[in-house]
Design a protein around this motif. Structure first.
Motif, short mmCIF file in Angstrom:
data_model
loop_
_atom_site.label_atom_id
_atom_site.label_comp_id
_atom_site.label_asym_id
_atom_site.label_seq_id
_atom_site.Cartn_x
_atom_site.Cartn_y
_atom_site.Cartn_z
N LYS A 813 0.70 -1.10 -0.15
CA LYS A 813 -0.10 0.07 0.07
C LYS A 813 0.76 1.18 0.03
O LYS A 813 0.14 2.36 -0.43
CB LYS A 813 -0.70 0.17 1.27
N MET A 814 2.21 1.08 0.39
CA MET A 814 3.12 2.17 0.65
C MET A 814 3.34 2.67 -1.03
O MET A 814 4.81 2.54 -1.28
CB MET A 814 3.97 1.98 1.45
N VAL A 815 2.59 3.07 -1.65
CA VAL A 815 2.83 3.05 -3.31
C VAL A 815 3.90 4.34 -3.36
O VAL A 815 4.51 4.38 -4.60
CB VAL A 815 1.73 3.45 -3.84
N ASN A 816 4.17 5.14 -2.51
CA ASN A 816 5.13 6.33 -2.59
C ASN A 816 6.33 6.06 -1.83
O ASN A 816 7.12 6.91 -1.75
CB ASN A 816 4.54 7.33 -2.13
N LEU A 817 6.52 4.84 -1.36
CA LEU A 817 7.91 4.69 -0.75
C LEU A 817 8.86 4.60 -1.77
O LEU A 817 9.02 3.93 -2.69
CB LEU A 817 7.88 3.19 0.04
N GLN A 818 10.20 5.36 -1.40
CA GLN A 818 11.19 5.20 -2.27
C GLN A 818 12.54 4.53 -1.40
O GLN A 818 13.16 4.19 -2.27
CB GLN A 818 11.71 6.57 -2.58
N VAL A 819 12.42 4.77 -0.12
CA VAL A 819 13.71 4.08 0.22
C VAL A 819 13.25 2.97 1.37
O VAL A 819 12.47 3.29 2.25
CB VAL A 819 14.55 5.16 1.17
N LEU A 820 13.53 1.71 1.28
CA LEU A 820 13.27 0.87 2.25
C LEU A 820 14.80 0.07 2.96
O LEU A 820 15.43 -0.49 2.28
CB LEU A 820 12.44 -0.45 1.77
N MET A 821 15.02 0.53 4.05
CA MET A 821 16.43 0.01 4.76
C MET A 821 15.93 -0.92 5.83
O MET A 821 15.43 -0.48 6.76
CB MET A 821 17.00 1.18 5.46
N LEU A 822 16.25 -2.22 5.79
CA LEU A 822 16.21 -3.04 6.62
C LEU A 822 17.60 -3.60 7.21
O LEU A 822 17.63 -5.07 7.49
CB LEU A 822 15.15 -4.32 5.97
N SER A 823 18.42 -2.93 7.14
CA SER A 823 19.79 -3.44 7.55
C SER A 823 20.04 -4.36 8.92
O SER A 823 19.21 -3.59 9.74
CB SER A 823 20.92 -2.67 7.17
N SER A 824 20.58 -5.17 9.25
CA SER A 824 20.69 -5.80 10.49
C SER A 824 19.65 -6.42 11.08
O SER A 824 19.62 -6.40 12.46
CB SER A 824 21.67 -4.92 11.23
N CYS A 825 18.44 -6.42 10.37
CA CYS A 825 17.31 -7.28 10.94
C CYS A 825 17.62 -8.89 10.68
O CYS A 825 17.14 -9.14 9.90
CB CYS A 825 15.97 -6.89 10.19
N ARG A 826 18.25 -9.50 11.57
CA ARG A 826 18.95 -10.70 11.42
C ARG A 826 17.91 -11.61 11.72
O ARG A 826 18.26 -12.86 11.16
CB ARG A 826 20.16 -10.73 12.29
#
Length: 894
Positions: A813-826
């Protein structure tokens, strides 16, 4: 006695001769015998006189022979007397006496003819020997006299030459007098000429000023042209310096990331790792040797390293911790703790437990915490322990005492600006010598390899003297003048000379540091002063500073200008940047960038703020509250308004959350720092109509419950909220509407799942929210589905959330999302397949998400993606892909 005996013999001989002569004169019948005796005695007398003369010359006597002669003469005298008596009374005895006289005469003749000549000859021979010896001595004496005469001659010649030299010197002095006279005449002529050309000089100066202005314009144009090329090089250099200075911290972070991918308990965070010392340090070799000697002394358990602010105490302590001999002895039992002004004992001890990988408990009292620490240290006490307490303030002696235990091999090193009481072993760190100061300054200013190497030595030495041997002042001033033209250096010397000579006090050091800000423009100075809003001795998140600056100075919102300001401040050595990321970040995420600030430099910030005037008139107002003791002006200003744009309020663990009212309508940035478990937002926030940024930070160990969020409901200008170490039940914070809020940051927060109340749609409450930043929130297991309704969201950062396992499919639904940072979610094992429907997504960071084995097949729909980590075969459809960022383990599998 010898000469007395000879004289007595002569006397006796004379008397005997006289008696014989008298008898002979009377015509005695034995006249022939008497005449013979007279001749003999006369001969003996003459020989005795000669012997006496020789003995006197030789200073000797022939005692034995003279004694025999004495006996014979005495016998002869007795015989003569008897003979005379017999003549008068009885003539019968006279023939017998005369026979004795004849024997005496024969004896004297033998003595005179044999003994006396031999004795005389022997004495003469001895006399000749003495004369020979005297002659040789006389010859030697003569030679000595000759040598003395030659030496006297040499002395005479030397004196003569000295007279000639003196004569030449006198002539030279006369010449000098003449030269001086001529110089004076020339000097007078020069003065006359100078007087005549003063008017011309003024006109030349005017022309010179115009030419200088033209040159400055030319240099500015040239500098602007060259600066465009040098910015990237300088930024890269700064980043390399920061990475090098904090490699141990980054190594520790990587150690955490290398732990088990599914269990947060395996992440071993070490908050008290000794920081890296500065790359350039001078004059610390002897203090290092002395401190090591004290620490290796079994009879010393606590050492206090004291010295004025900025003298290098912390630097020396850091170098000591990284010394090979120290590391060899203490190994991984070296703890470096920054105490600062208001330390919290329980939090420090909790961090020590965490540092050693032990479970952390909440302590009810300080005594309980101290007892637990003692047990911990005894457990690890089989190896030596070094505890460094840095920046201990005066009055904190009782706190330090709580860290003292009777454990073999346990040492404590304190650094303090003051001489702490109750500690016997102290080491005072003096300021640098002039030679060391000059060396440190030259290295810091890079005089060997820059345009500044043309600066005159005299100018450099004057600047070094201004700094009074303070390493911090030398470093700050050196960095500020690096790459500057020689004319700038001369200008600084002239400016600082007008202020007057420095005296040894912190106030004067602050004045010295203040002059280092002259190279910065006013905007950067203002930004620097803003850093005083954050507590001393704490890591300041760069993202918090960005939130403040972006709104306070109306920047473009991407944070690049703020980051540029941080790097520029770092280049002046006013702050240190700590990068805990090791990958090549393009500037989208600064959650792992921190700022550290030396305590003295923070004092400088507070000092600059105070120069404005009263508390009510300052642009930046920093308030520290101990307990419930509010400053006097706060209680007295109910009718006055605070005009500050930045308001920082710090409270300690004894604060009761009872807020007196104040009026602060101009505040745009509010920074609240606290340590208690239950914290109520002050009601006066309601009246802060211009508030744009709220930064709320709990510096306690456990999450705090925040109440009274309702005061934020009517703040229409509020755009950024940053919460750290707090519990939150809803992203709306129970506010009906935050219509202009654009960014929410939740760091180390306890995010409690929301209830079934759906009366408030989050998308309606936060209609303009563009960025959510969630970091180190271990309670986050599943990303809240309701947040997926925020269609305005452009950036979503979820980093270091070890328990996050599910990303809902509703994220599409987040159609305007440009940056998705998921680093170190291990613990995150997969991405939803629906992620392919976020067509505007251009940055996807799943670095160190080690549980993700495969990516969804629909990821190929992300046509705008320019950065990714692990891709399936559909990567061929990613036409805009330029680079891939991933950890080393993932890179090996590509």
């Amino acid at each position: 006695m010898a000469f007395v005996l000879t004289a007595a013999v002569g006397t006796l001989l004379g008397e005997l001769l006289h008696e014989v002569w008298e008898l002979k004169k009377k015509g005695d019948m034995f006249e022939t015998v008497l005449e013979s005796m007279e001749i003999t005695l006369t001969s003996v007398t003459q020989a005795l006189k000669k012997i006496k003369g020789l003995n006197k010359e030789l200073d000797r006597e022939n005692d034995k022979e003279i004694w025999k002669l004495w006996k014979q003469l005495e016998k002869g005298k007795k015989l003569v007397n008897k003979y005379k008596q017999a003549k008068c009374s009885s003539c019968l005895r006279r023939p017998f006496y005369m026979k004795d006289l004849e024997k005496l005469d024969d004896s004297l003749k033998r003595f005179s003819q044999i003994v006396m000549p031999v004795l005389q000859s022997w004495i003469q021979m001895e006399t000749l020997l003495v004369l020979e010896d005297n002659r040789e001595e006389l010859i030697e004496t003569h030679e000595d006299v000759k040598d003395i005469q030659e030496e006297v001659q040499h002395i005479h010649e030397e004196v003569k030459r000295n007279h000639e030299v003196v004569r030449d010197i006198n002539e030279g002095v006369r010449d000098i007098h003449e030269d001086v006279k001529q110089v004076k005449e020339i000097d007078q002529k020069v003065k006359d000429i100078h007087t005549n050309v003063e008017g011309i000089s003024d006109r030349v100066n005017d022309i010179h000023v115009e030419v200088k202005e033209v040159k400055e314009v030319h240099e500015e144009v040239k500098g602007t042209h060259d600066g465009v090329k040098d910015i990237q090089v300088e930024v890269k250099k700064i980043r390399e310096e920061v990475i090098d200075m904090h490699k141990d911290l980054r190594s520790n972070i990587q150690t955490e990331k290398a732990a088990s991918p599914v269990s947060n308990n395996n992440v071993h965070f070490r908050p008290f790792m000794p920081p890296e010392p500065p790359r350039v340090s001078v004059g610390l070799d002897k203090p290092m040797k002395d401190l090591k000697s004290k620490l290796f002394n079994d009879g010393i358990s606590t050492v206090v390293l004291t010295g004025p602010g900025g003298s290098g105490k912390t630097t020396l302590a850091k170098k000591l911790c990284h010394d090979e001999a120290i590391k060899e002895k203490y190994k991984d039992n070296i703890f470096f703790i920054t105490v600062s002004k208001s330390p919290d004992l329980k939090i420090i001890i909790q961090q020590l437990f965490r540092h050693k990988g032990h479970s952390v408990h909440e302590f009810r009292t300080d005594e309980e915490a101290v007892h637990s620490l003692e047990q911990l240290l005894k457990q690890i006490g089989t190896k030596p322990i070094l505890l460094v307490l840095d920046d201990v303030w005066s009055g904190s002696e009782s706190l330090v005492d709580k860290f003292k235990f009777q454990i073999p091999g346990y040492k404590i090193l304190l650094t303090s600006r003051s001489s702490l009481r109750g500690f016997d072993s102290k080491y005072k760190l003096d300021t640098l010598t002039y030679e060391d100061s000059l060396s440190l300054f030259r290295q810091t200013a890079e005089l060997q390899n820059s345009t500044s190497n043309k600066v005159e030595d005299d100018v450099v030495k004057k600047i070094v003297k201004f700094c009074k041997g303070f390493p911090l002042a030398l470093t700050v001033v050196g960095r500020s003048l690096r790459q500057q033209q020689p004319a700038v250096w001369k200008t600084k010397v002239k400016q600082w000379s007008n202020v007057g000579a420095f005296i040894e006090s912190n106030n004067d050091l602050l004045a010295c540091l203040k002059t280092s800000l002259d190279a910065m423009d006013n905007k950067l100075k203002e930004c620097y002063v803003d850093l005083g809003a954050f507590p001393e001795g704490q890591l300041i998140p760069a993202s918090a500073i960005i939130d403040m600056w972006e709104e306070l100075y109306e920047m473009n919102g991407d944070g690049l200008k703020s980051i540029s300001n941080l790097h520029e401040l770092s280049s002046f050595n006013l702050i240190d940047l700590v990068e805990t990321r090791t990958d090549e970040n393009e500037g989208e995420d600064y959650s792992e960038t921190f700022v550290t600030q030396h305590g003295l430099l923070r004092d400088l910030v507070i000092h600059l703020s105070a120069l404005v005037g009263s508390e009510q008139g300052r642009k930046n107002l920093v308030v520290d509250i101990n307990g419930d003791e509010f400053p006097g002006w706060w209680k007295q200003q109910e009718q006055q308004k605070i005009m500050a744009r930045v308001l920082s309020i710090t409270t300690d663990e004894t604060f009761k959350s009872s807020w007196p009212n104040i009026q602060a309508p101009e505040v745009e940035v509010l920074v609240l720092n606290f340590r208690i478990k239950k914290y109520s937002l002050p009601k006066f926030i309601k009246s802060m109509d211009k508030l744009k940024t709220l930064i709320l930070t709990n510096y306690g160990f456990f999450s705090a419950e925040i109440s009274n969020f309702m005061v934020l409901g009517n703040l229409s200008n509020l755009k950024r909220i940053r919460l750290e170490q707090v519990s939150i039940h809803s992203l709306t914070m129970h506010c009906d509407q935050l219509e202009n809020l654009q960014k929410i940051s939740l760091i180390r927060c306890n995010i409690v799942p929301s209830g079934s109340d759906k009366s408030i749609r989050i998308s309606d409450a936060l209609p303009k929210l563009e960025e959510i930043n969630i970091g180190y929130c271990d309670s986050l297991i599943e990303f809240p589905v309701e947040l997926c309704d925020i269609v305005s969201l452009k950036k979503l950062y979820i980093t270091n959330c070890q328990c996050l396992s599910i990303l809902p499919p509703e994220i599409e639904k987040m159609v305007n999302l440009q940056v998705l940072m998921l680093s170190s979610c291990r613990n995150l094992s997969e991405l939803p397949d629906t992620i392919g429907n976020i067509h505007k997504l251009r940055i996807l960071d799943i670095s160190d998400c080690v549980s993700i084995k495969n990516l969804p097949g629909q990821i190929g729909k992300l046509q705008s993606l320019v950065t990714n980590c692990r891709l399936p075969k559909s990567v061929t459809a990613l036409e805009s892909l330029k680079s891939v960022i991933c950890d080393e383990e993932t890179a090996k599998s590509w």
